[in-house]
Motif scaffolding. Structure first.
Motif, PDB file in Angstrom:
ATOM      1  N   ALA A  67       0.834  -1.214   0.000  1.00  0.00           N
ATOM      2  CA  ALA A  67       0.000   0.000   0.000  1.00  0.00           C
ATOM      3  C   ALA A  67       0.860   1.252   0.000  1.00  0.00           C
ATOM      4  O   ALA A  67       0.568   2.222  -0.720  1.00  0.00           O
ATOM      5  N   LEU A  68       1.936   1.260   0.788  1.00  0.00           N
ATOM      6  CA  LEU A  68       2.804   2.438   0.826  1.00  0.00           C
ATOM      7  C   LEU A  68       3.474   2.665  -0.520  1.00  0.00           C
ATOM      8  O   LEU A  68       3.515   3.796  -1.027  1.00  0.00           O
ATOM      9  N   ARG A  69       3.984   1.574  -1.106  1.00  0.00           N
ATOM     10  CA  ARG A  69       4.639   1.720  -2.408  1.00  0.00           C
ATOM     11  C   ARG A  69       3.653   2.214  -3.473  1.00  0.00           C
ATOM     12  O   ARG A  69       3.954   3.119  -4.258  1.00  0.00           O
ATOM     13  N   GLY A  70       2.462   1.642  -3.509  1.00  0.00           N
ATOM     14  CA  GLY A  70       1.477   2.063  -4.506  1.00  0.00           C
ATOM     15  C   GLY A  70       1.057   3.506  -4.327  1.00  0.00           C
ATOM     16  O   GLY A  70       0.924   4.261  -5.294  1.00  0.00           O
ATOM     17  N   THR A  71       0.850   3.912  -3.058  1.00  0.00           N
ATOM     18  CA  THR A  71       0.433   5.286  -2.801  1.00  0.00           C
ATOM     19  C   THR A  71       1.516   6.286  -3.198  1.00  0.00           C
ATOM     20  O   THR A  71       1.240   7.309  -3.854  1.00  0.00           O
ATOM     21  N   LEU A  72       2.756   6.006  -2.819  1.00  0.00           N
ATOM     22  CA  LEU A  72       3.840   6.932  -3.141  1.00  0.00           C
ATOM     23  C   LEU A  72       4.108   6.995  -4.643  1.00  0.00           C
ATOM     24  O   LEU A  72       4.354   8.073  -5.195  1.00  0.00           O
ATOM     25  N   GLU A  73       4.046   5.842  -5.322  1.00  0.00           N
ATOM     26  CA  GLU A  73       4.242   5.868  -6.774  1.00  0.00           C
ATOM     27  C   GLU A  73       3.096   6.583  -7.472  1.00  0.00           C
ATOM     28  O   GLU A  73       3.298   7.300  -8.462  1.00  0.00           O
ATOM     29  N   GLY A  74       1.867   6.392  -6.974  1.00  0.00           N
ATOM     30  CA  GLY A  74       0.742   7.133  -7.539  1.00  0.00           C
ATOM     31  C   GLY A  74       0.888   8.628  -7.347  1.00  0.00           C
ATOM     32  O   GLY A  74       0.595   9.423  -8.259  1.00  0.00           O
ATOM     33  N   ASN A  75       1.339   9.041  -6.152  1.00  0.00           N
ATOM     34  CA  ASN A  75       1.565  10.469  -5.912  1.00  0.00           C
ATOM     35  C   ASN A  75       2.645  11.022  -6.826  1.00  0.00           C
ATOM     36  O   ASN A  75       2.551  12.160  -7.331  1.00  0.00           O
ATOM     37  N   ALA A  76       3.702  10.240  -7.079  1.00  0.00           N
ATOM     38  CA  ALA A  76       4.759  10.693  -7.980  1.00  0.00           C
ATOM     39  C   ALA A  76       4.228  10.836  -9.403  1.00  0.00           C
ATOM     40  O   ALA A  76       4.575  11.794 -10.127  1.00  0.00           O
ATOM     41  N   GLY A  77       3.365   9.898  -9.862  1.00  0.00           N
ATOM     42  CA  GLY A  77       2.776  10.026 -11.195  1.00  0.00           C
ATOM     43  C   GLY A  77       1.896  11.249 -11.312  1.00  0.00           C
ATOM     44  O   GLY A  77       1.912  11.958 -12.336  1.00  0.00           O
ATOM     45  N   GLU A  78       1.104  11.555 -10.271  1.00  0.00           N
ATOM     46  CA  GLU A  78       0.264  12.750 -10.294  1.00  0.00           C
ATOM     47  C   GLU A  78       1.112  14.020 -10.321  1.00  0.00           C
ATOM     48  O   GLU A  78       0.782  14.995 -10.996  1.00  0.00           O
ATOM     49  N   GLU A  79       2.232  13.991  -9.574  1.00  0.00           N
ATOM     50  CA  GLU A  79       3.120  15.153  -9.587  1.00  0.00           C
ATOM     51  C   GLU A  79       3.724  15.356 -10.972  1.00  0.00           C
ATOM     52  O   GLU A  79       3.847  16.489 -11.462  1.00  0.00           O
ATOM     53  N   ALA A  80       4.106  14.275 -11.647  1.00  0.00           N
ATOM     54  CA  ALA A  80       4.645  14.401 -13.003  1.00  0.00           C
ATOM     55  C   ALA A  80       3.596  14.958 -13.957  1.00  0.00           C
ATOM     56  O   ALA A  80       3.900  15.789 -14.839  1.00  0.00           O
ATOM     57  N   ALA A  81       2.337  14.524 -13.833  1.00  0.00           N
ATOM     58  CA  ALA A  81       1.266  15.049 -14.688  1.00  0.00           C
ATOM     59  C   ALA A  81       1.042  16.535 -14.438  1.00  0.00           C
ATOM     60  O   ALA A  81       0.804  17.316 -15.384  1.00  0.00           O
ATOM     61  N   ARG A  82       1.102  16.976 -13.174  1.00  0.00           N
ATOM     62  CA  ARG A  82       0.918  18.391 -12.871  1.00  0.00           C
ATOM     63  C   ARG A  82       2.036  19.239 -13.480  1.00  0.00           C
ATOM     64  O   ARG A  82       1.818  20.327 -14.008  1.00  0.00           O
ATOM     65  N   ARG A  83       3.268  18.712 -13.400  1.00  0.00           N
ATOM     66  CA  ARG A  83       4.386  19.455 -13.994  1.00  0.00           C
ATOM     67  C   ARG A  83       4.221  19.576 -15.514  1.00  0.00           C
ATOM     68  O   ARG A  83       4.494  20.636 -16.106  1.00  0.00           O
ATOM     69  N   ALA A  84       3.809  18.500 -16.143  1.00  0.00           N
ATOM     70  CA  ALA A  84       3.615  18.556 -17.591  1.00  0.00           C
ATOM     71  C   ALA A  84       2.513  19.539 -17.968  1.00  0.00           C
ATOM     72  O   ALA A  84       2.636  20.318 -18.942  1.00  0.00           O
ATOM     73  N   ALA A  85       1.414  19.519 -17.205  1.00  0.00           N
ATOM     74  CA  ALA A  85       0.315  20.447 -17.496  1.00  0.00           C
ATOM     75  C   ALA A  85       0.747  21.893 -17.312  1.00  0.00           C
ATOM     76  O   ALA A  85       0.335  22.788 -18.071  1.00  0.00           O
ATOM     77  N   ALA A  86       1.589  22.139 -16.297  1.00  0.00           N
ATOM     78  CA  ALA A  86       2.035  23.518 -16.067  1.00  0.00           C
ATOM     79  C   ALA A  86       2.948  24.031 -17.184  1.00  0.00           C
ATOM     80  O   ALA A  86       3.068  25.242 -17.392  1.00  0.00           O
ATOM     81  N   ALA A  87       3.626  23.107 -17.901  1.00  0.00           N
ATOM     82  CA  ALA A  87       4.581  23.530 -18.940  1.00  0.00           C
ATOM     83  C   ALA A  87       3.988  23.476 -20.341  1.00  0.00           C
ATOM     84  O   ALA A  87       4.718  23.651 -21.335  1.00  0.00           O
ATOM     85  N   VAL A  88       2.692  23.246 -20.472  1.00  0.00           N
ATOM     86  CA  VAL A  88       2.083  23.135 -21.817  1.00  0.00           C
ATOM     87  C   VAL A  88       2.205  24.447 -22.598  1.00  0.00           C
ATOM     88  O   VAL A  88       2.589  24.473 -23.784  1.00  0.00           O
ATOM     89  N   SER A  89       1.870  25.571 -21.944  1.00  0.00           N
ATOM     90  CA  SER A  89       1.899  26.873 -22.659  1.00  0.00           C
ATOM     91  C   SER A  89       3.295  27.217 -23.150  1.00  0.00           C
ATOM     92  O   SER A  89       3.469  27.783 -24.255  1.00  0.00           O
TER      93      SER A  89
END
Length: 486
Positions: A67-89
């Motif tokens: 559960a800890l590994r899945g949660t932390l990896e999921g949070n890292a994937g969400e953080e990567a998506a947020r960074r990509a969305a912020a750099a679209v413009s």
């Protein structure tokens, strides 16, 4: 301090050699001790509780790590998506074909993520190689080292985001030179460190917790079974002479207390039954003495004939049997002895010479002086008389009575030159009404009570009576202050 490895290996080789050569024996006693240890309720309860807790902790630890590994990896994937969305413009203004890079970017396709304010359709790509990404995609590095822009060119960056080290997300963007994919990565070092920290806590913590559980279970079960051990020890000490004793009843009001109460009730009934039996034997023996004595007197006064002589012999046997039964009843009742200091040699000499004599049998005495013990004169007289009568009855020509002091014991030996007692029957002769020589005439032998009475008297004086190759041997503790040979 532990022994060196070489010494331990040598001991192991020696032990294996002894085992292989058959020099280590596992007899019934050894297996009995092992099986008794393994069948202990305390041990079984401790092992069962420890195994159950170990299984529960193992499952809980596995679920926690996953559960800890899945949660932390999921949070890292969400953080990567947020960074990509912020750099679209910003990425939409970059001509991606300007800086081709020959690297491979391994990714896998996941569900699309729609960032806030993003107008073009988007999709998120992370993990291993993507089937939709061409191998000749051109890659442009942006100002942020964790962002790249990939399009159709000469390659894709494989070493930029390794699946085991980074979480990757991608968005479709439209650049001045055409459509491209904006990739963002987030390091998984934090996930790895968090999991390692959890492992470092679980690996020593789980065994330590199991030791605590085992220790507490062992202690708790031991406390719970302590009254059972006390009950068992008390029941083992209770004999026919002290049926008045009772087992301790714990104040816990549980099943063990009920067991102790039941045992005490059984002992009450047993004491009552044994007491009635003893009183019956004593009363019967006492009541028989008077009519037997009267009958003997009339036979002695009657005109002598073969019939009266045989009847007189039978009456004498009845009289001896009644006396023996009365003595057994007194011994079983545990009546207190009137003791005093006695010279065992003097008692043995006087009573041996009074034994029932056969003309052809002589009695020899070997008496040491001043062998003093504390005892009852009447009871010790009866012991010596019974042993001497038995020896005279079975002797061929001689009986020897010997008294000596040996260390802190007074020793009485009664030997005869008869056939002796076979080893397999040397303990059985002390049973009541036991007569090994069934072929002899009834008037020539006793009723089988003389030796049991003698042993009971020896035990009553804190001594022992056994039969050895040297004959009957009785041992008693010397009186305090009595001298023994050096």
């Amino acid at each position: 301090m532990r022994a060196p490895l070489g010494a331990r290996l040598n001991r192991l080789r020696v032990s294996w050699g002894r085992l292989s050569q058959g020099r280590v024996s596992w007899g019934p006693a050894s297996w009995g001790r092992v099986s008794a240890g393994l069948s202990s309720v305390r041990l079984r309860a401790t092992v069962a509780a420890t195994l159950v807790v170990a299984l529960a902790l193992g499952v809980a630890a596995l679920v926690l790590v996953m559960a800890l590994r899945g949660t932390l990896e999921g949070n890292a994937g969400e953080e990567a998506a947020r960074r990509a969305a912020a750099a679209v413009s910003y990425a939409e203004t970059v001509p991606y074909a300007a800086l081709p890079v020959t690297e491979t970017l391994p990714v896998t396709e996941t569900e699309p993520v729609a960032p806030e304010g993003a107008t073009p359709p988007s999709r998120t790509v992370s993990g291993q190689a993507s089937e939709t990404l061409a191998e000749d995609a051109a890659v442009v590095r942006l100002a942020d080292p964790d962002l790249v822009l990939a399009g159709r060119a000469t390659g894709s960056p494989a070493l930029w985001a390794q699946p085991a080290s980074y979480a990757v997300a991608g968005l479709q963007v439209t650049t001045p030179t055409g459509p491209a994919t904006l990739w963002s990565r987030v390091s998984l070092d934090g996930v790895r460190k968090a999991v390692e920290a959890l492992y470092s806590a679980l690996l020593p913590g789980v065994p330590a917790l199991l030791l605590v559980v085992a220790g507490m279970t062992w202690f708790s079960v031991g406390r719970a079974l302590a009254p059972v051990a006390a009950i068992r020890a008390k029941v083992a000490d209770i004999t026919a002479r002290d049926l008045h004793q009772r087992v301790p009843v714990p104040g816990s009001k549980d099943e063990i207390a009920a067991l102790a109460t039941t045992v005490n009730g059984t002992l009450d009934r047993l004491e009552t039954a044994v007491g009635r039996h003893k009183r019956f034997v004593a009363d019967a023996a006492h009541e028989l003495r008077s009519p037997i004595a009267t009958l003997r007197a009339r036979l002695e006064l009657a005109e002598q004939s073969e019939l009266t002589r045989e009847a007189l012999a039978d009456v004498e046997r009845l009289q001896a049997l009644a006396a023996d039964l009365l003595m057994l009843a007194k011994l079983d009742a545990g009546e207190p002895l009137r003791t005093g200091e006695l010279d065992l040699g003097q008692v043995a000499a006087e009573e041996s010479l009074r034994a029932r004599r056969r003309p052809e049998v002589r009695v020899e005495l070997d008496i040491e002086p001043d062998v003093v013990l504390n005892g009852s004169r009447a009871h010790l007289d009866r012991l010596v008389t019974n042993l001497a009568d038995n020896a005279v009855r079975h002797a061929a020509s001689a009986v020897r009575v010997r008294v000596r002091a040996e260390e802190d014991q007074a020793v009485l030996e009664v030997q005869d030159d008869g056939p002796g007692i076979p080893p397999e029957h040397r303990e059985a002769v002390f049973g009541r009404f036991t007569r090994l020589d069934e072929a002899r005439a009834r008037d020539a032998g006793g009723a089988g009570l003389g030796l049991p009475i003698a042993r009971d008297i020896a035990h009553l004086h804190g001594g022992t009576l056994t039969y050895t190759d040297a004959g009957f041997v009785a041992r008693f503790p010397l009186a305090e202050g009595a001298l023994s040979p050096a």
